[in-house]
Scaffold this active site. Structure first.
Site, short mmCIF file in Angstrom:
data_model
loop_
_atom_site.label_atom_id
_atom_site.label_comp_id
_atom_site.label_asym_id
_atom_site.label_seq_id
_atom_site.Cartn_x
_atom_site.Cartn_y
_atom_site.Cartn_z
N SER A 153 0.84 -1.19 0.00
CA SER A 153 0.00 0.00 0.00
C SER A 153 0.87 1.23 0.00
O SER A 153 2.00 1.22 0.51
CB SER A 153 -0.87 0.00 1.26
OG SER A 153 -1.51 1.25 1.44
N TYR A 188 -0.50 -0.50 10.39
CA TYR A 188 -0.78 -0.85 8.99
C TYR A 188 0.36 -0.37 8.09
O TYR A 188 0.88 -1.12 7.26
CB TYR A 188 -2.11 -0.23 8.56
CG TYR A 188 -2.44 -0.45 7.10
CD1 TYR A 188 -3.05 -1.63 6.69
CD2 TYR A 188 -2.15 0.52 6.15
CE1 TYR A 188 -3.36 -1.84 5.35
CE2 TYR A 188 -2.45 0.32 4.80
CZ TYR A 188 -3.06 -0.86 4.42
OH TYR A 188 -3.36 -1.06 3.10
N LYS A 215 2.93 -2.70 5.91
CA LYS A 215 3.06 -2.55 4.46
C LYS A 215 4.51 -2.26 4.07
O LYS A 215 5.00 -2.75 3.06
CB LYS A 215 2.10 -1.49 3.94
CG LYS A 215 0.64 -1.88 4.08
CD LYS A 215 0.35 -3.21 3.40
CE LYS A 215 -1.06 -3.68 3.53
NZ LYS A 215 -1.32 -4.92 2.79
N THR A 264 -12.89 0.21 -1.06
CA THR A 264 -13.12 -1.13 -0.51
C THR A 264 -13.76 -1.01 0.86
O THR A 264 -13.67 0.03 1.51
CB THR A 264 -11.80 -1.90 -0.37
OG1 THR A 264 -10.99 -1.24 0.62
CG2 THR A 264 -11.04 -1.98 -1.70
#
Length: 161
Positions: free
Chosen positions: A19, A44, A48, A79
């Site tokens: 990401s 996160y 990544k 999403t």
């Protein structure tokens, strides 16, 4: 999976979906977020960044095995994960977010490209090799700790060298 990938060589490849969130965080050896109050968005980004560094390490480690290792960024796609984890971001950029099909484009492209046109260990975005580090983000030298992270992961999993 390495033996199965070796059997599929020279067409074998591993594609890691990372990401752009990784641009905000350097690689850290603290895989358990032990230094402060947990921050899911920061973790996160760290995970990544770790995926990209691991992909580089795998490309280097297994370069003679006929397996290609690539990481990629699908772009910001609309999403359920984005809308749940970053509701303000999702709402403010709703008209600019990619569809799931647009987000999947580069990963499918990487799976279908002749390996001679790709660079193992590289990071891709929109069907092109992209930078792994932004200027002044403080991430450029952080990948130097990947060896100790891999050893830590191997130890946690009970693997021997």
């Amino acid at each position: 999976m390495l033996p199965l990938l070796e059997k599929a060589a020279p067409d074998a490849r591993v594609i890691t979906v990372s990401s752009g969130g990784m641009y905000t965080s350097p690689l850290t050896e603290d895989l358990q977020f032990s230094e402060s109050k947990f921050d899911g968005t920061l973790q996160y980004a760290r995970n990544k960044r770790l995926q990209v560094a691991l992909t580089e390490k795998w490309a280097e480690t297994y370069k003679d095995k006929g397996i290609g290792f690539y990481s990629m960024h699908p772009g910001w796609a609309d999403t359920p994960g984005v809308s749940k984890s970053l509701p303000g971001f999702s709402k403010s950029l709703s008209s600019k977010l990619r569809t799931d099909k647009e987000g999947a484009d580069t990963v499918i492209w990487l799976a279908l490209q002749p390996k001679e046109k790709l660079v193992s260990g590289a990071f891709y975005f929109d069907r092109a090799e992209a930078t792994k580090h932004l200027p002044y983000a403080g991430t450029a030298n952080s990948h130097s700790v990947i060896g100790s992270i891999v050893e830590n992961l191997r130890s946690l999993c009970g693997f021997t060298s």
